[in-house]
Design an enzyme around this catalytic site. Structure first.
Site, mmCIF file in Angstrom:
data_model
loop_
_atom_site.group_PDB
_atom_site.id
_atom_site.type_symbol
_atom_site.label_atom_id
_atom_site.label_comp_id
_atom_site.label_asym_id
_atom_site.label_seq_id
_atom_site.Cartn_x
_atom_site.Cartn_y
_atom_site.Cartn_z
ATOM 1 N N ARG A 89 -2.975 6.199 7.379
ATOM 2 C CA ARG A 89 -2.881 6.600 5.979
ATOM 3 C C ARG A 89 -3.350 5.435 5.117
ATOM 4 O O ARG A 89 -2.988 4.294 5.404
ATOM 5 C CB ARG A 89 -1.416 6.912 5.654
ATOM 6 C CG ARG A 89 -1.161 8.329 5.253
ATOM 7 C CD ARG A 89 0.305 8.602 5.143
ATOM 8 N NE ARG A 89 0.916 7.972 3.973
ATOM 9 C CZ ARG A 89 2.157 8.216 3.567
ATOM 10 N NH1 ARG A 89 2.904 9.082 4.244
ATOM 11 N NH2 ARG A 89 2.657 7.631 2.509
ATOM 12 N N ARG B 205 5.340 -0.616 -2.017
ATOM 13 C CA ARG B 205 6.123 0.628 -1.938
ATOM 14 C C ARG B 205 7.599 0.311 -1.691
ATOM 15 O O ARG B 205 8.490 0.976 -2.230
ATOM 16 C CB ARG B 205 5.553 1.546 -0.840
ATOM 17 C CG ARG B 205 4.181 2.118 -1.237
ATOM 18 C CD ARG B 205 3.406 2.624 -0.042
ATOM 19 N NE ARG B 205 4.033 3.755 0.605
ATOM 20 C CZ ARG B 205 3.770 4.130 1.860
ATOM 21 N NH1 ARG B 205 2.896 3.459 2.594
ATOM 22 N NH2 ARG B 205 4.374 5.172 2.365
ATOM 23 N N LYS C 32 11.707 10.539 6.812
ATOM 24 C CA LYS C 32 12.045 11.715 5.991
ATOM 25 C C LYS C 32 11.203 12.938 6.395
ATOM 26 O O LYS C 32 11.725 14.034 6.547
ATOM 27 C CB LYS C 32 11.822 11.421 4.492
ATOM 28 C CG LYS C 32 12.666 10.288 3.945
ATOM 29 C CD LYS C 32 12.523 10.140 2.445
ATOM 30 C CE LYS C 32 11.163 9.705 1.971
ATOM 31 N NZ LYS C 32 10.750 8.343 2.402
HETATM 32 P P1 AMP Z 1 5.235 9.466 0.556
HETATM 33 O O1 AMP Z 1 4.317 10.319 1.372
HETATM 34 O O2 AMP Z 1 6.491 10.162 0.161
HETATM 35 O O3 AMP Z 1 5.464 8.113 1.189
HETATM 36 O O4 AMP Z 1 4.483 9.181 -0.825
HETATM 37 C C1 AMP Z 1 3.222 8.511 -0.858
HETATM 38 C C2 AMP Z 1 2.878 8.142 -2.293
HETATM 39 O O5 AMP Z 1 2.778 9.336 -3.096
HETATM 40 C C3 AMP Z 1 3.910 7.285 -3.016
HETATM 41 O O6 AMP Z 1 3.780 5.899 -2.712
HETATM 42 C C4 AMP Z 1 3.577 7.600 -4.480
HETATM 43 O O7 AMP Z 1 2.405 6.923 -4.890
HETATM 44 C C5 AMP Z 1 3.265 9.107 -4.408
HETATM 45 N N1 AMP Z 1 4.499 9.907 -4.614
HETATM 46 C C6 AMP Z 1 5.124 10.702 -3.707
HETATM 47 N N2 AMP Z 1 6.221 11.275 -4.228
HETATM 48 C C7 AMP Z 1 6.296 10.823 -5.516
HETATM 49 C C8 AMP Z 1 7.221 11.035 -6.572
HETATM 50 N N3 AMP Z 1 8.302 11.810 -6.421
HETATM 51 N N4 AMP Z 1 6.970 10.412 -7.750
HETATM 52 C C9 AMP Z 1 5.899 9.635 -7.932
HETATM 53 N N5 AMP Z 1 4.997 9.362 -6.967
HETATM 54 C C10 AMP Z 1 5.185 9.950 -5.762
#
Ligand code: AMP
Length: 211
Positions: free
Chosen positions: A150, A161, A13
């Site tokens: 990360r 996740r 993404k």
């Molecule tokens: P990402 O970078 O999108 O993979 O997000 C990493 C982490 O950030 C996720 O596993 C959640 O803990 C948190 N996170 C990101 N976007 C959201 C969202 N829309 N709602 C809740 N937690 C989020």
């Protein structure tokens, strides 16, 4: 025009959002990046965000919404690319109170490939560029900084996740229904990029927007 990018963690993404930002001028909002920035900057939300991220859980709605709303207030010439938001139906309903969603690009990748990509994902702690370990010598190609993993790209957290995705996020495919456009990102990246370009060009033609 506002576009949501949907897909499992590691589906690509962020990479597609970056392409759409550079190529068309969309404003890229990644709620994951906003979370990580809050942790780095040690804001009032930092600690609670870190607790949730480190378990692979969703950050509480009020916090995510507060972060999102301050980004959405910013000027955008063509619209937003939302990367990582919404993550469930409650968030989708909140989003629709703030902006119209014109299309939802669902980036499709099988779990085996997701795991391989996430476990090899490295980021530059300085300029935040994302790499696959196999394509580097362990250093950022732009600034030479040693790449790091990360914190939540650990196998146990990734499994959580992926479970959160199945339970909370996947139902959005049905929720957004006719707005969903599926993009296969399991093989060559340039094929997926040209598909996305074709889709966005068509959407822009339909809405009569100029880039
Ligand atoms: P990402 O970078 O999108 O993979 O997000 C990493 C982490 O950030 C996720 O596993 C959640 O803990 C948190 N996170 C990101 N976007 C959201 C969202 N829309 N709602 C809740 N937690 C989020």
């Amino acid at each position: 025009m506002n576009i949501v990018l949907l897909g499992k963690p590691g589906a690509g993404k962020g990479m597609f959002a970056e392409f759409l930002q550079k190529h068309y001028g969309f404003t890229h909002i990644s709620t994951g990046d906003l979370c990580r920035k809050n942790i780095r900057d040690n804001t009032i939300y930092g600690k609670i965000v870190e607790e949730h991220i480190s378990k692979g859980q969703l950050v509480p709605l009020e916090i995510i919404l507060d972060m999102l709303k301050s980004e959405i207030k910013k000027e955008t010439s063509i619209g937003f690319i939302l990367d990582g938001f919404p993550r469930n139906i409650i968030q989708a309903k909140e989003l629709e109170k703030i902006v119209d969603v014109d299309a939802v690009l669902m980036i499709d990748v099988p779990d085996e490939i997701i795991l391989e990509r996430i476990l090899n994902r490295r980021i530059c702690p300085n300029c935040h560029k994302v790499y696959n370990l196999k394509d580097t010598n362990g250093k950022c190609l732009e600034c030479g900084t040693v790449l790091v993993k990360r914190a939540d790209d650990d196998l146990k957290i990734v499994k959580n996740r992926l479970q959160v995705y199945e339970k909370e996020t996947k139902p959005l495919i049905e929720y957004f229904n006719k707005k969903i456009i599926v993009i296969d990102n399991s093989s060559q990246i340039d094929v997926a990029i040209s598909k996305i370009k074709e889709i966005i060009d068509n959407l822009l033609k339909k809405t009569g927007e100029n880039v």
